[in-house]
Design an enzyme around this catalytic site. Structure first.
Site, short mmCIF file in Angstrom:
data_model
loop_
_atom_site.label_atom_id
_atom_site.label_comp_id
_atom_site.label_asym_id
_atom_site.label_seq_id
_atom_site.Cartn_x
_atom_site.Cartn_y
_atom_site.Cartn_z
N SER A 142 0.88 -1.18 0.00
CA SER A 142 0.00 0.00 0.00
C SER A 142 0.91 1.22 0.00
CB SER A 142 -0.84 -0.02 1.29
OG SER A 142 -1.47 1.22 1.50
N TYR A 155 -2.00 -1.54 10.46
CA TYR A 155 -1.98 -1.62 8.99
C TYR A 155 -0.66 -1.06 8.45
CZ TYR A 155 -3.89 -1.19 4.21
OH TYR A 155 -4.13 -1.30 2.85
P1 NAD Z 1 -11.53 -6.34 -0.33
O1 NAD Z 1 -12.11 -6.21 1.04
O2 NAD Z 1 -12.36 -5.96 -1.53
O3 NAD Z 1 -11.01 -7.83 -0.55
C1 NAD Z 1 -10.35 -8.51 0.47
C2 NAD Z 1 -10.18 -9.95 0.09
O4 NAD Z 1 -9.49 -10.59 1.15
C3 NAD Z 1 -11.50 -10.70 -0.11
O5 NAD Z 1 -11.34 -11.62 -1.17
C4 NAD Z 1 -11.66 -11.45 1.22
O6 NAD Z 1 -12.41 -12.66 1.10
C5 NAD Z 1 -10.21 -11.75 1.52
N1 NAD Z 1 -9.99 -12.06 2.94
C6 NAD Z 1 -10.35 -11.33 4.03
N2 NAD Z 1 -9.99 -12.00 5.15
C7 NAD Z 1 -9.40 -13.15 4.75
C8 NAD Z 1 -8.83 -14.25 5.42
N3 NAD Z 1 -8.81 -14.32 6.77
N4 NAD Z 1 -8.31 -15.27 4.68
C9 NAD Z 1 -8.34 -15.23 3.32
N5 NAD Z 1 -8.87 -14.22 2.63
C10 NAD Z 1 -9.38 -13.18 3.34
O7 NAD Z 1 -10.17 -5.49 -0.27
P2 NAD Z 1 -9.32 -4.73 -1.40
O8 NAD Z 1 -9.66 -3.28 -1.28
O9 NAD Z 1 -9.43 -5.40 -2.70
O10 NAD Z 1 -7.84 -4.93 -0.79
C11 NAD Z 1 -6.97 -5.97 -1.22
C12 NAD Z 1 -5.54 -5.65 -0.76
O11 NAD Z 1 -5.13 -4.41 -1.31
C13 NAD Z 1 -5.36 -5.56 0.74
O12 NAD Z 1 -4.12 -6.11 1.12
C14 NAD Z 1 -5.35 -4.05 0.98
O13 NAD Z 1 -4.63 -3.69 2.15
C15 NAD Z 1 -4.65 -3.57 -0.28
N6 NAD Z 1 -4.92 -2.17 -0.60
C16 NAD Z 1 -6.18 -1.74 -0.93
C17 NAD Z 1 -6.39 -0.40 -1.24
C18 NAD Z 1 -7.75 0.15 -1.65
O14 NAD Z 1 -7.91 1.36 -1.80
N7 NAD Z 1 -8.76 -0.68 -1.88
C19 NAD Z 1 -5.32 0.49 -1.19
C20 NAD Z 1 -4.05 0.02 -0.84
C21 NAD Z 1 -3.85 -1.32 -0.55
#
Ligand code: NAD
Length: 260
Positions: A142, A155
């Protein structure tokens, strides 16, 4: 003809993980999806990967919070496809609180899922990648792996940590055709982000457009959300031969956030 590669993408039942699974499937890879939703809820997405891209996709409900869950996912992938060529550590959660009130169980859960899971999966797959002389490990960190924001101690610590893991494993694997990189997204338009907007607008007496621009995108100079397709494009590039000298990097895909 090149043999079909296999990619494991943790947390790929929604958001960025699903976008990356789609991108890698479109580039011809078999996909091991993972997430905590019940298999029947993910079946349509799994089927679409197969029908849209002509590859094989399976789904594992393994809980990546635990070493056992990580082992279960890797074992299923290896039993089904024989080997893992690409590992994308993407599953992650967030919790926001001042550090003095931060619940211990939330700290531990975030460290387990956002950092330790990548250690366990990497440990399980990197030896095989080195032996075969080809592999790609992509960790979804991130902008918070590079800079901090208040109230996100767990985080930010986990995301800084995964960049340290990325660099270390990159050095260990560098002579074996295996690259290890982190992608550092800023705000990405996912269902998770979209759902927060109406409530935040109500709570702050703002329009939805004002919430997007002045709250969520306050630190993102482009004032645009990145898309999951953009994250997928970076992941596909990192898997290409053109990226074989990129290793140990933490690539910001954050609309200029970390240029501040
Ligand atoms: P999201 O909530 O849409 O998806 C999260 C995924 O993780 C889902 O498939 C969920 O089933 C899975 N998950 C949750 N707990 C779990 C567990 N215990 N075991 C296995 N799977 C599990 O989130 P996102 O926004 O797509 O984020 C994905 C990654 O990207 C994360 O690591 C997040 O920190 C990072 N990220 C997201 C953003 C953003 O703006 N969306 C920005 C920077 C980084």
């Amino acid at each position: 003809m090149n043999e079909t590669k296999t990619a494991v993408v943790t947390g790929s039942s929604s958001g960025i993980g699903l976008g990356i699974a789609n991108g890698l499937a479109a580039s011809g890879m078999n996909i091991v999806m993972n997430g905590i939703e019940a298999p029947e809820e993910v079946e349509q997405a799994r089927k679409s990967l197969e029908t849209d891209h002509g590859i094989k996709a399976i789904y594992s409900h393994a809980n990546m919070m635990t070493p056992e869950g990580a082992a279960e996912l890797i074992a299923l992938a290896e039993e089904t496809f024989g080997k893992i060529d690409v590992l994308v550590n993407n599953a992650g959660i967030q919790f926001v609180s001042p550090v003095e009130d931060f619940p211990d169980d939330k700290w531990q859960a975030i460290i387990n899922l956002n950092l330790s899971a990548a250690f366990y999966t990497t440990k399980a797959v990197v030896g095989g990648m080195k032996e075969r002389g080809w592999g790609r490990i992509i960790n979804i960190a991130s902008a918070h792996g590079l800079v901090a924001s208040p109230f996100k101690s767990a985080y930010v610590a986990a995301k800084h940590g995964i960049i340290g893991l990325t660099k270390t494993v990159a050095l260990e694997a560098a002579e074996h055709g295996v690259t290890v990189n982190a992608i550092c997204p800023g705000y990405v338009w996912t269902p998770l982000v979209e759902k927060q907007i109406p409530d935040t607008a109500k709570a702050r007496g703002m329009t939805e457009e004002q919430v997007k621009r002045d709250v969520l995108l306050a630190a993102q100079p482009t004032k645009q959300f990145a898309t999951v397709e953009e994250m997928a494009a970076v992941a596909v590039f990192l898997c290409s031969d053109g990226a074989k000298s990129i290793t140990g990097s933490a690539l910001p895909v954050d609309g200029g956030w970390t240029a501040h």
